[in-house]
Design a protein around this motif. Structure first.
Motif, PDB file in Angstrom:
ATOM      1  N   TYR A 334     117.300 -25.152 202.790  1.00  0.00           N
ATOM      2  CA  TYR A 334     118.075 -25.231 201.527  1.00  0.00           C
ATOM      3  C   TYR A 334     117.660 -23.582 200.966  1.00  0.00           C
ATOM      4  O   TYR A 334     116.891 -23.075 201.458  1.00  0.00           O
ATOM      5  N   TYR A 336     117.419 -21.621 196.999  1.00  0.00           N
ATOM      6  CA  TYR A 336     117.511 -21.728 195.526  1.00  0.00           C
ATOM      7  C   TYR A 336     118.605 -20.889 195.006  1.00  0.00           C
ATOM      8  O   TYR A 336     118.509 -19.573 194.975  1.00  0.00           O
ATOM      9  N   ALA A 337     119.871 -21.553 194.630  1.00  0.00           N
ATOM     10  CA  ALA A 337     120.878 -20.840 193.809  1.00  0.00           C
ATOM     11  C   ALA A 337     120.862 -20.823 192.447  1.00  0.00           C
ATOM     12  O   ALA A 337     120.016 -21.841 191.769  1.00  0.00           O
ATOM     13  N   ASP A 339     122.662 -20.462 188.869  1.00  0.00           N
ATOM     14  CA  ASP A 339     123.774 -20.672 188.195  1.00  0.00           C
ATOM     15  C   ASP A 339     124.056 -19.778 187.004  1.00  0.00           C
ATOM     16  O   ASP A 339     123.435 -18.891 186.947  1.00  0.00           O
ATOM     17  N   ASN A 345     118.390 -23.798 191.177  1.00  0.00           N
ATOM     18  CA  ASN A 345     118.746 -25.287 191.746  1.00  0.00           C
ATOM     19  C   ASN A 345     118.641 -25.275 193.337  1.00  0.00           C
ATOM     20  O   ASN A 345     118.873 -24.432 193.778  1.00  0.00           O
ATOM     21  N   GLN A 347     119.849 -25.957 196.677  1.00  0.00           N
ATOM     22  CA  GLN A 347     120.914 -26.025 197.179  1.00  0.00           C
ATOM     23  C   GLN A 347     120.754 -26.416 198.904  1.00  0.00           C
ATOM     24  O   GLN A 347     120.626 -25.415 199.778  1.00  0.00           O
ATOM     25  N   SER A 365     128.665 -25.360 203.428  1.00  0.00           N
ATOM     26  CA  SER A 365     126.984 -25.431 202.965  1.00  0.00           C
ATOM     27  C   SER A 365     126.979 -25.379 201.399  1.00  0.00           C
ATOM     28  O   SER A 365     125.627 -25.672 200.852  1.00  0.00           O
ATOM     29  N   GLY A 366     128.029 -25.162 200.902  1.00  0.00           N
ATOM     30  CA  GLY A 366     127.976 -25.539 199.342  1.00  0.00           C
ATOM     31  C   GLY A 366     127.849 -24.299 198.523  1.00  0.00           C
ATOM     32  O   GLY A 366     127.886 -24.243 197.468  1.00  0.00           O
ATOM     33  N   LEU A 367     127.720 -23.168 199.266  1.00  0.00           N
ATOM     34  CA  LEU A 367     127.621 -21.898 198.530  1.00  0.00           C
ATOM     35  C   LEU A 367     129.169 -21.375 198.425  1.00  0.00           C
ATOM     36  O   LEU A 367     129.828 -21.545 199.337  1.00  0.00           O
ATOM     37  N   GLN A 371     127.680 -15.567 195.181  1.00  0.00           N
ATOM     38  CA  GLN A 371     126.760 -16.373 194.298  1.00  0.00           C
ATOM     39  C   GLN A 371     125.360 -15.773 194.555  1.00  0.00           C
ATOM     40  O   GLN A 371     125.066 -15.408 195.855  1.00  0.00           O
TER      41      GLN A 371
END
Length: 414
Positions: A334, A336-337, A339, A345, A347, A365-367, A371
């Motif tokens: 994971y 740390y993304a 926001d 958060n 991720q 991967s959701g990124l 970002q």
């Protein structure tokens, strides 16, 4: 004391019911709780408000979308493209040497001269014998013509004619033998002049002029190494064989190999793969490969240890983050993304591979590109922690990957 019979009688005290007692108790408790709450509110109003947690200072980097080639890395040894130990093929005295130690020589250049006088005499002897036999053959052919005429006139026997024919054939064979001896003597004489069999760089002179050299000498006169082009021999794990074969089938051009200095990311040369060995070394479970490089600037040298990277193919556009951003727990990897509210958060991400300090992420991967992710200071973060960026600094992954990207750019122009 006597009571008068006419006086009024006193009434007994009435009994309280259980329900009334419960109601009365509840009213008392409610009044107490209300008073306590009012007192607490008053106390809280008198105290200063609790301070919010300060933001956490961390280093961040942005997610980048770029084309990152896939390669396999190994360590190899630079070898000469061709190496020749120059030896004499005849025995004799070394008259002179035609090169300087460490000199670049061209193919056909004179390297050494051996005393030719003995072989010159053998050649002259062979040529004389050929001339003698050729004259004898000429006379025998004339006699054959005479015997043929006489036989037609019945002035000579058939046996005399056949004998003369045999003599002519015998002398013809003798002349051919003489010609072979002359050719052999010329070849032997040519061995007295030793020329460079290929272009390259000569090493140290192993024999000085004036010494007697022999064809059986093990060391020879000098060693020539061809260093432009030059080759690199390196090894990869046996698991890479399948992928290399697949990449070779899918590529119309030879696979690219980049050589790097061992102590830095300096690109020394970019070449092509010319050999995937036909067997795996069962002792250490590796396969040997060979690459060839142009080496006009002599950045590669025989015996040099370098890092080799075999480029398999182009990975295509992929999301990348510095490898320092990747964290691991029991659920997997994971980051740390960050926001829009500057909150960190967790991720979950899927890492395809890590190379040059850069992590290549899977598509799901959701990124998103650009970002922000935390690359340093993760240990201070909690879920939802507000962050403040520390002094900006170059992304570690981008710095580490820059030499490889430059190498690919240089290699693609060749």
């Amino acid at each position: 004391m006597t009571t008068s019979p006419n006086s009024p009688k006193t009434s007994p005290t009435p009994q309280r019911s259980p329900l009334a007692i419960v109601v009365a108790t509840g009213l008392i408790l409610a009044a107490g709780i209300g008073g306590w709450s009012a007192m607490q509110r008053a106390t809280a109003a008198d105290q200063p408000a609790t301070k919010a947690l300060p933001p956490v200072s961390v280093s961040v980097a942005r997610v980048q979308e770029r084309d990152l080639p896939l390669y396999l890395a190994g360590v190899g040894t630079v070898t000469a493209n061709a190496s020749v130990v120059v030896k004499t093929r005849i025995d004799g005295q070394l008259d002179k040497v035609g090169f300087e130690e460490g000199q670049e020589v061209k193919k056909g250049q004179l390297l050494a001269q051996i005393d030719p006088r003995a072989l010159q005499a053998q050649l002259a002897q062979a040529e004389a014998q050929r001339a003698k036999d050729a004259a004898t053959l000429m006379n025998a052919r004339l006699d054959l013509q005479r015997y043929t005429t006489l036989r037609s006139q019945d002035a000579a026997t058939q046996q005399q004619l056949d004998t003369q024919k045999a003599l002519v054939a015998q002398l013809e064979a003798a002349v051919k033998t003489d010609e072979a001896q002359v050719a052999y003597a010329k070849v032997q004489l040519s061995y007295t002049t030793i020329n460079a069999p290929l272009s390259g760089r000569v090493g140290a002179r192993l024999v000085d002029p004036g010494n007697i050299v022999h064809a059986a000498d093990a060391n020879g006169l000098v060693v020539i190494n061809q260093i432009d082009p030059i080759t690199l021999v390196f090894t990869l794990p046996e698991e890479a064989v399948v992928g290399i074969n697949r990449a070779q089938r899918n590529s119309q051009q030879p696979l690219k190999v980049v050589a790097y200095a061992r102590d830095s990311q300096e690109v020394l040369a970019t070449g092509k793969l010319i050999l995937l060995d036909n067997q795996i070394n069962t002792t250490n479970g590796t396969v040997q490969l060979k690459a060839r490089f142009d080496n006009a600037e002599h950045k590669l040298w025989p015996g040099q240890y370098v890092n080799a990277r075999l480029q398999m193919n182009s990975h295509g556009n992929a999301l990348t983050v510095p490898a320092a951003a990747i964290q691991r727990n029991q659920q997997g990897t994971y980051v740390y993304a960050i926001d829009q509210d500057d909150k960190a958060n967790m991720q979950p991400v899927k890492v395809d591979r890590i190379q040059d300090g850069v992590a290549v992420l899977a598509a799901d991967s959701g990124l998103t590109a650009d970002q922000r992710v935390v690359i340093d200071g993760q240990y201070k973060l909690k879920l939802g922690s507000r962050i403040v960026e520390s002094k900006p600094q170059p992304a570690k992954g981008a710095v580490a990957a820059a030499p490889a990207a430059n190498a690919d750019a240089k290699g693609s122009t060749k």
